[in-house]
Design a protein around this motif. Structure first.
Motif, PDB file in Angstrom:
ATOM      1  N   GLY A  29       0.735  -1.235  -0.177  1.00 32.92           N
ATOM      2  CA  GLY A  29       0.216   0.088  -0.143  1.00 32.92           C
ATOM      3  C   GLY A  29       0.647   1.166   0.009  1.00 32.92           C
ATOM      4  N   ASN A  58      -1.101   5.343   7.235  1.00 34.48           N
ATOM      5  CA  ASN A  58      -1.673   3.811   7.420  1.00 34.48           C
ATOM      6  C   ASN A  58      -2.317   3.691   9.024  1.00 34.48           C
ATOM      7  N   ASN A 114      -8.176  -9.038   0.848  1.00 35.42           N
ATOM      8  CA  ASN A 114      -8.005  -7.510   0.995  1.00 35.42           C
ATOM      9  C   ASN A 114      -9.281  -7.116   1.670  1.00 35.42           C
ATOM     10  N   GLY A 174      -6.816  -2.034   3.594  1.00 29.49           N
ATOM     11  CA  GLY A 174      -5.991  -0.966   3.466  1.00 29.49           C
ATOM     12  C   GLY A 174      -5.266  -0.437   4.823  1.00 29.49           C
ATOM     13  N   VAL A 213      -2.872   2.467   1.201  1.00 32.48           N
ATOM     14  CA  VAL A 213      -4.032   2.464   0.253  1.00 32.48           C
ATOM     15  C   VAL A 213      -3.583   1.453  -0.651  1.00 32.48           C
ATOM     16  N   PRO A 214      -4.293   0.252  -0.989  1.00 36.04           N
ATOM     17  CA  PRO A 214      -3.948  -0.773  -2.028  1.00 36.04           C
ATOM     18  C   PRO A 214      -3.289  -0.443  -3.376  1.00 36.04           C
ATOM     19  N   GLN A 269      -8.833  -1.637  -4.806  1.00 36.02           N
ATOM     20  CA  GLN A 269      -9.414  -0.203  -4.127  1.00 36.02           C
ATOM     21  C   GLN A 269     -10.810  -0.030  -4.355  1.00 36.02           C
ATOM     22  N   GLU A 313     -11.006   4.797   8.072  1.00 38.08           N
ATOM     23  CA  GLU A 313     -10.433   4.142   6.811  1.00 38.08           C
ATOM     24  C   GLU A 313     -10.471   5.043   5.690  1.00 38.08           C
ATOM     25  N   VAL A 373      -7.742   7.134   3.028  1.00 39.17           N
ATOM     26  CA  VAL A 373      -7.942   7.156   1.672  1.00 39.17           C
ATOM     27  C   VAL A 373      -7.970   8.506   1.148  1.00 39.17           C
TER      28      VAL A 373
END
Length: 439
Positions: free
Chosen positions: A157, A285, A346, A351, A355-356, A362, A373, A377
């Motif tokens: 991420g 994160n 996932n 995440g 952020v993936p 996503q 969360e 993002v």
């Protein structure tokens, strides 16, 4: 990664809109079988998988591992996890003994070190072959884990430096809240009011990451892109930064060094989370874990400026590498693909590691995100739209320089050396370390 690519790949439209299927079958090379369609082997395979983090990360990663083992009954995964400092204390001697785990959670600080020693597998050929599906991954994300032309890491991420803060505590102290345009002077003013209420401003401010941020706000960096010297020449930048840090420490705004030394570096023992500090200087994160453990409303802002836009950058929160000497390399690579691309897996991680990088992932996890969360993002998207330059990958010798920086910082805070003398000493010794990279 180029700034335009970053802004495009992290735009809100990509992160927050659109609909895709929510089945793990969306990946072109499912982890349950090789990309060539030959089917998974019935041979019993043992994989060692290592990562660092707090308890919540351990818990959900074990759930993901359980999912993988159910998909692959012939695979047994042995987890090896620890807090960040303990993780590297264990991994470095494993590397020296040529006994690395098959799959390694890797930091950008160590890619060059392990890569130059020939201990990491180049993942690029496996993406070409299709064992790792890169169809929904932007090239700008792939660049994050590239070193000397090799794909030594796939990031789990993307991440950005941040300040997580307790808005109620700061309001109760009569101070102004952090903002997208606040400054170090604002931070000190807030710290003074928090101290008057018996609270810390923060436990500590990480030397390696936030000195680098500060240098970037004035056009420098910690490391030169060529990796042969420091990325700045004006020692006044170092002197000014540590003069301020020394003043804040002497005023009692930060946790005492002897108490800092007892910390494990996990969210569970962060002073903000424990209710003892108004902020924590961290990575974006970790906002989710901090909020969950604190069990009270927290918020997120960029580090102080001025020139915040120049200082910001996106970086791999942490990635996955495969040991070159793995006896089960193909299975290890399929597990990496699972962690990066499997949508159901996932949905468990959501995440937390950043952020993936898969646009399919996503979009699939978007409806599942909590407000905390979603804030991460949004924050990373905001950073991606404003960052103006890359942050060069740590060169060989970076770990040694980072340790030197920590030691130098402690000498300054203990008043054993002046910031000005420390600046000259750090520059001389660091350039000697990095100068060995000159060809």
């Amino acid at each position: 990664m180029k700034s335009k690519q970053i802004a495009l790949s992290l735009s809100l439209s990509m992160l927050l809109t659109g609909v895709v299927g929510c089945s793990s079958s969306d990946t072109s090379a499912p982890a349950s079988q090789p990309a060539d369609g030959s089917g998974s082997s019935k041979e019993q395979i043992k994989l060692r998988v290592a990562w660092w983090g707090g308890q919540s990360r351990h818990d959900y990663t074990l759930k993901m591992i359980d999912m993988y083992e159910k998909q692959h009954p012939n695979v047994k995964i042995e987890p090896e996890y620890a807090a960040f400092d303990d993780y590297w204390k264990k991994l470095v001697p494993q590397a020296a003994a040529n006994d690395l785990p098959d799959v390694i959670q890797m930091s950008v600080a160590y890619i060059s070190q392990f890569g130059d020693r020939g201990q990491l597998e180049d993942l690029a050929p496996h993406m070409t072959k299709g064992t790792i599906d890169k169809s929904s991954i932007s090239d700008s994300y792939l660049k994050v884990g590239q070193y000397n032309g090799k794909q030594y890491q796939l990031t789990l991420g993307v991440n950005a430096l941040a300040v997580v803060y307790d808005p109620q505590m700061i309001k109760d102290a009569g101070a102004s809240l952090p903002s997208n345009s606040w400054t170090w002077d604002d931070f000190e003013a807030m710290a003074s009011k928090l101290k008057a209420k018996g609270k810390l401003a923060a436990a500590t401010i990480d030397d390696r990451n936030f000195l680098s941020f500060y240098l970037r706000t004035f056009g420098g960096n910690l490391f030169d892109p060529n990796g042969t010297s420091l990325g700045y020449t004006d020692n006044k930048l170092f002197t000014d930064y540590y003069t301020r840090l020394q003043r804040m420490y002497n005023n009692g705004y930060l946790l005492a060094l002897d108490k800092q030394a007892q910390k494990k570096g996990v969210p569970e023992d962060d002073e903000l989370v424990l209710g003892n500090a108004g902020t924590t200087f961290t990575w974006s994160n970790l906002f989710v874990a901090d909020s969950a453990i604190a069990k009270r409303p927290l918020d997120i802002a960029p580090p102080p400026g001025p020139n915040i836009d120049k200082g910001l950058f996106l970086q791999s929160s942490q990635g996955l590498s495969v040991a070159k000497n793995s006896k089960n390399k193909e299975e290890a690579i399929k597990f990496v693909n699972f962690m990066i691309n499997d949508i159901e897996a996932n949905k468990i991680m959501k995440g937390e590691r950043g952020v993936p990088i898969s646009s399919k992932v996503q979009e699939a996890i978007k409806p599942l995100l909590t407000p905390e969360e979603q804030k991460v993002v949004d924050y990373v998207a905001w950073v991606g739209q404003r960052t103006t330059s890359d942050n060069p990958i740590d060169p060989v010798g970076a770990v040694e320089v980072s340790k030197l920086l920590t030691d130098t910082s402690q000498q300054i805070l203990y008043n054993k050396i002046s910031p000005a003398d420390a600046a000259a000493k750090f520059q001389k010794e660091s350039n000697a370390i990095l100068g060995k990279n000159k060809k």
